[in-house]
Design a protein around this motif. Sequence first.
Motif, PDB file in Angstrom:
ATOM      1  N   ASN A 269       0.659  -1.327   0.020  1.00 20.64           N
ATOM      2  CA  ASN A 269      -0.013   0.033   0.077  1.00 20.64           C
ATOM      3  C   ASN A 269       0.888   1.278   0.082  1.00 20.64           C
ATOM      4  OD1 ASN A 269      -2.356  -1.620   0.235  1.00 20.64           O
ATOM      5  ND2 ASN A 269      -2.807  -1.198   2.523  1.00 20.64           N
ATOM      6  N   VAL A 270       0.503   2.183  -0.934  1.00 20.43           N
ATOM      7  CA  VAL A 270       1.174   3.572  -0.855  1.00 20.43           C
ATOM      8  C   VAL A 270       0.065   4.481  -0.164  1.00 20.43           C
ATOM      9  CG1 VAL A 270       2.301   5.182  -2.198  1.00 20.43           C
ATOM     10  CG2 VAL A 270       2.530   2.859  -2.621  1.00 20.43           C
ATOM     11  N   ILE A 271       0.385   5.251   0.694  1.00 21.57           N
ATOM     12  CA  ILE A 271      -0.412   6.149   1.495  1.00 21.57           C
ATOM     13  C   ILE A 271       0.167   7.562   1.209  1.00 21.57           C
ATOM     14  CG2 ILE A 271      -1.617   6.607   3.717  1.00 21.57           C
ATOM     15  CD1 ILE A 271      -0.324   3.414   3.521  1.00 21.57           C
ATOM     16  N   PHE A 272      -0.883   8.336   1.083  1.00 18.35           N
ATOM     17  CA  PHE A 272      -0.450   9.859   1.010  1.00 18.35           C
ATOM     18  C   PHE A 272      -1.110  10.497   2.126  1.00 18.35           C
ATOM     19  CE2 PHE A 272       0.440   8.107  -3.227  1.00 18.35           C
ATOM     20  CZ  PHE A 272       1.522   8.743  -3.666  1.00 18.35           C
ATOM     21  N   LYS A 273      -0.662  11.377   2.796  1.00 14.20           N
ATOM     22  CA  LYS A 273      -1.222  12.240   3.807  1.00 14.20           C
ATOM     23  C   LYS A 273      -0.828  13.565   3.892  1.00 14.20           C
ATOM     24  CE  LYS A 273      -1.818   8.496   7.180  1.00 14.20           C
ATOM     25  NZ  LYS A 273      -3.001   8.663   7.909  1.00 14.20           N
ATOM     26  N   GLN A 274      -1.518  14.585   4.212  1.00 12.86           N
ATOM     27  CA  GLN A 274      -0.992  15.761   4.723  1.00 12.86           C
ATOM     28  C   GLN A 274      -1.585  15.883   6.013  1.00 12.86           C
ATOM     29  OE1 GLN A 274      -2.736  18.932   2.366  1.00 12.86           O
ATOM     30  NE2 GLN A 274      -0.584  19.779   2.140  1.00 12.86           N
ATOM     31  N   LYS A 275      -0.364  16.155   7.063  1.00 16.69           N
ATOM     32  CA  LYS A 275      -1.174  16.416   8.439  1.00 16.69           C
ATOM     33  C   LYS A 275      -1.641  17.716   8.589  1.00 16.69           C
ATOM     34  CE  LYS A 275       2.508  13.176  10.419  1.00 16.69           C
ATOM     35  NZ  LYS A 275       3.311  13.386  11.538  1.00 16.69           N
ATOM     36  N   ASN A 276      -2.633  17.758   9.732  1.00 18.80           N
ATOM     37  CA  ASN A 276      -3.181  19.031  10.128  1.00 18.80           C
ATOM     38  C   ASN A 276      -2.373  19.683  11.031  1.00 18.80           C
ATOM     39  OD1 ASN A 276      -4.782  21.071  10.806  1.00 18.80           O
ATOM     40  ND2 ASN A 276      -6.262  19.435  11.679  1.00 18.80           N
ATOM     41  N   PRO A 277      -1.579  20.935  10.548  1.00 20.87           N
ATOM     42  CA  PRO A 277      -0.842  21.685  11.339  1.00 20.87           C
ATOM     43  C   PRO A 277      -1.633  22.237  12.603  1.00 20.87           C
ATOM     44  CG  PRO A 277      -1.490  23.058   9.607  1.00 20.87           C
ATOM     45  CD  PRO A 277      -1.879  21.779   9.242  1.00 20.87           C
ATOM     46  N   GLU A 278      -2.900  22.268  12.726  1.00 16.95           N
ATOM     47  CA  GLU A 278      -3.423  22.602  13.943  1.00 16.95           C
ATOM     48  C   GLU A 278      -3.909  21.572  14.747  1.00 16.95           C
ATOM     49  OE1 GLU A 278      -6.767  25.308  12.414  1.00 16.95           O
ATOM     50  OE2 GLU A 278      -5.245  26.449  11.169  1.00 16.95           O
TER      51      GLU A 278
ATOM     52  N   LYS B  11      -4.942   9.629   1.284  1.00 13.77           N
ATOM     53  CA  LYS B  11      -5.358   8.974   0.177  1.00 13.77           C
ATOM     54  C   LYS B  11      -4.473   7.566  -0.061  1.00 13.77           C
ATOM     55  CE  LYS B  11      -6.849   9.623  -4.569  1.00 13.77           C
ATOM     56  NZ  LYS B  11      -6.983  10.513  -5.819  1.00 13.77           N
ATOM     57  N   THR B  12      -4.992   6.311  -0.146  1.00 15.87           N
ATOM     58  CA  THR B  12      -4.257   5.261  -0.270  1.00 15.87           C
ATOM     59  C   THR B  12      -4.532   4.467  -1.572  1.00 15.87           C
ATOM     60  OG1 THR B  12      -4.809   4.679   2.198  1.00 15.87           O
ATOM     61  CG2 THR B  12      -4.225   2.932   0.835  1.00 15.87           C
ATOM     62  N   TYR B  13      -3.422   3.899  -2.069  1.00 16.74           N
ATOM     63  CA  TYR B  13      -3.396   2.904  -3.124  1.00 16.74           C
ATOM     64  C   TYR B  13      -3.018   1.672  -2.881  1.00 16.74           C
ATOM     65  CZ  TYR B  13      -3.842   7.024  -5.886  1.00 16.74           C
ATOM     66  OH  TYR B  13      -4.472   8.474  -6.371  1.00 16.74           O
TER      67      TYR B  13
ATOM     68  N   ASN C 185       7.232 -10.882  -9.305  1.00 15.94           N
ATOM     69  CA  ASN C 185       8.144 -11.938  -9.320  1.00 15.94           C
ATOM     70  C   ASN C 185       8.866 -11.932 -10.605  1.00 15.94           C
ATOM     71  OD1 ASN C 185       7.845 -12.601  -6.720  1.00 15.94           O
ATOM     72  ND2 ASN C 185       6.059 -14.371  -7.249  1.00 15.94           N
ATOM     73  N   GLU C 186       8.077 -11.694 -11.676  1.00 18.25           N
ATOM     74  CA  GLU C 186       8.648 -11.804 -12.950  1.00 18.25           C
ATOM     75  C   GLU C 186       9.413 -10.437 -13.359  1.00 18.25           C
ATOM     76  OE1 GLU C 186       5.599 -13.134 -12.823  1.00 18.25           O
ATOM     77  OE2 GLU C 186       6.548 -14.642 -12.269  1.00 18.25           O
ATOM     78  N   LYS C 187       9.897  -9.457 -12.561  1.00 20.55           N
ATOM     79  CA  LYS C 187      10.262  -8.140 -12.675  1.00 20.55           C
ATOM     80  C   LYS C 187       9.374  -7.313 -13.520  1.00 20.55           C
ATOM     81  CE  LYS C 187      14.111  -9.168 -10.573  1.00 20.55           C
ATOM     82  NZ  LYS C 187      14.712  -9.159  -9.125  1.00 20.55           N
ATOM     83  N   ASN C 188       8.054  -7.570 -13.683  1.00 19.97           N
ATOM     84  CA  ASN C 188       7.171  -6.855 -14.317  1.00 19.97           C
ATOM     85  C   ASN C 188       6.974  -5.364 -13.113  1.00 19.97           C
ATOM     86  OD1 ASN C 188       7.198  -8.068 -16.619  1.00 19.97           O
ATOM     87  ND2 ASN C 188       5.829  -9.721 -15.589  1.00 19.97           N
ATOM     88  N   GLU C 189       6.838  -4.477 -13.832  1.00 20.90           N
ATOM     89  CA  GLU C 189       6.279  -3.043 -13.111  1.00 20.90           C
ATOM     90  C   GLU C 189       4.866  -3.066 -12.858  1.00 20.90           C
ATOM     91  OE1 GLU C 189       6.121   1.364 -13.962  1.00 20.90           O
ATOM     92  OE2 GLU C 189       8.151   0.681 -13.415  1.00 20.90           O
ATOM     93  N   VAL C 190       4.373  -3.207 -11.717  1.00 21.08           N
ATOM     94  CA  VAL C 190       2.987  -3.326 -11.086  1.00 21.08           C
ATOM     95  C   VAL C 190       2.583  -2.213 -10.486  1.00 21.08           C
ATOM     96  CG1 VAL C 190       2.911  -5.947 -11.217  1.00 21.08           C
ATOM     97  CG2 VAL C 190       3.400  -4.653  -8.994  1.00 21.08           C
ATOM     98  N   GLY C 191       3.548  -1.199 -10.095  1.00 22.51           N
ATOM     99  CA  GLY C 191       2.731   0.064  -9.587  1.00 22.51           C
ATOM    100  C   GLY C 191       4.003   1.006 -10.015  1.00 22.51           C
ATOM    101  N   ASN C 192       3.525   2.284  -9.843  1.00 25.77           N
ATOM    102  CA  ASN C 192       4.436   3.615 -10.111  1.00 25.77           C
ATOM    103  C   ASN C 192       3.886   4.489  -9.689  1.00 25.77           C
ATOM    104  OD1 ASN C 192       5.866   5.495 -11.516  1.00 25.77           O
ATOM    105  ND2 ASN C 192       6.015   4.454 -13.281  1.00 25.77           N
TER     106      ASN C 192
ATOM    107  N   ASN D 173      -3.386   9.317 -10.666  1.00 22.64           N
ATOM    108  CA  ASN D 173      -3.580   8.508  -9.669  1.00 22.64           C
ATOM    109  C   ASN D 173      -2.342   8.271  -9.142  1.00 22.64           C
ATOM    110  OD1 ASN D 173      -6.361   8.564  -9.469  1.00 22.64           O
ATOM    111  ND2 ASN D 173      -6.483   6.535 -10.495  1.00 22.64           N
ATOM    112  N   GLY D 174      -1.739   8.871  -7.933  1.00 24.04           N
ATOM    113  CA  GLY D 174      -0.331   8.524  -7.201  1.00 24.04           C
ATOM    114  C   GLY D 174       0.682   9.255  -7.833  1.00 24.04           C
TER     115      GLY D 174
END
Length: 152
Positions: free
Chosen positions: A4-13, A38-40, A84-91, A130-131
């Motif tokens: 999972n790749v998770i993007f977050k922006q913290k609340n400074p307040e 946001k999670t991918y 496993n076959e070195k194919n790119e599955v996420g970018n 996306n992402g």
Amino acid sequence: MRFNVIFKQKNPEFDKEYAKEYHFGKESENNLKDLWSKTYGLNNDVKEYSITENGEYNLKGTLTNGEIINELIPNMQILRCFDNEKNEVGNFAVSSNIIDKTHKAFNKKHNITRYYYYLKTDEQFIEVKNGVFVNITDIPEKLIKKTVPNNV
């Protein structure tokens, strides 16, 4: 493994003391830890991943008017996931200057890796696909001219 790749922006307040005193240290409706998140999730079996610092991301796609774009965006941190076959599955890619910090967590029991991007709150950026999060200042001028209407 799952990934999972998770993007977050913290609340400074976010007020830790208020959360501790009134909500057992947890966030509440009026005291949120994050402005957004946001999670991918990659369903494929990710065998390995690589990170490129300060690379160029090749943004390819088609605009709403049908025009094809193929632009290089500089200063990007690029995360690539492979099977496993070195194919790119996420970018995934993020402008280096909007990253506050990153964090990787592996859960051995559930065989899942979570890669977190915490994005700065004082930088303006957009998710161009996306992402892929790009600082406004890193978007090529040629691409901005293609997407802004002439009568503005």
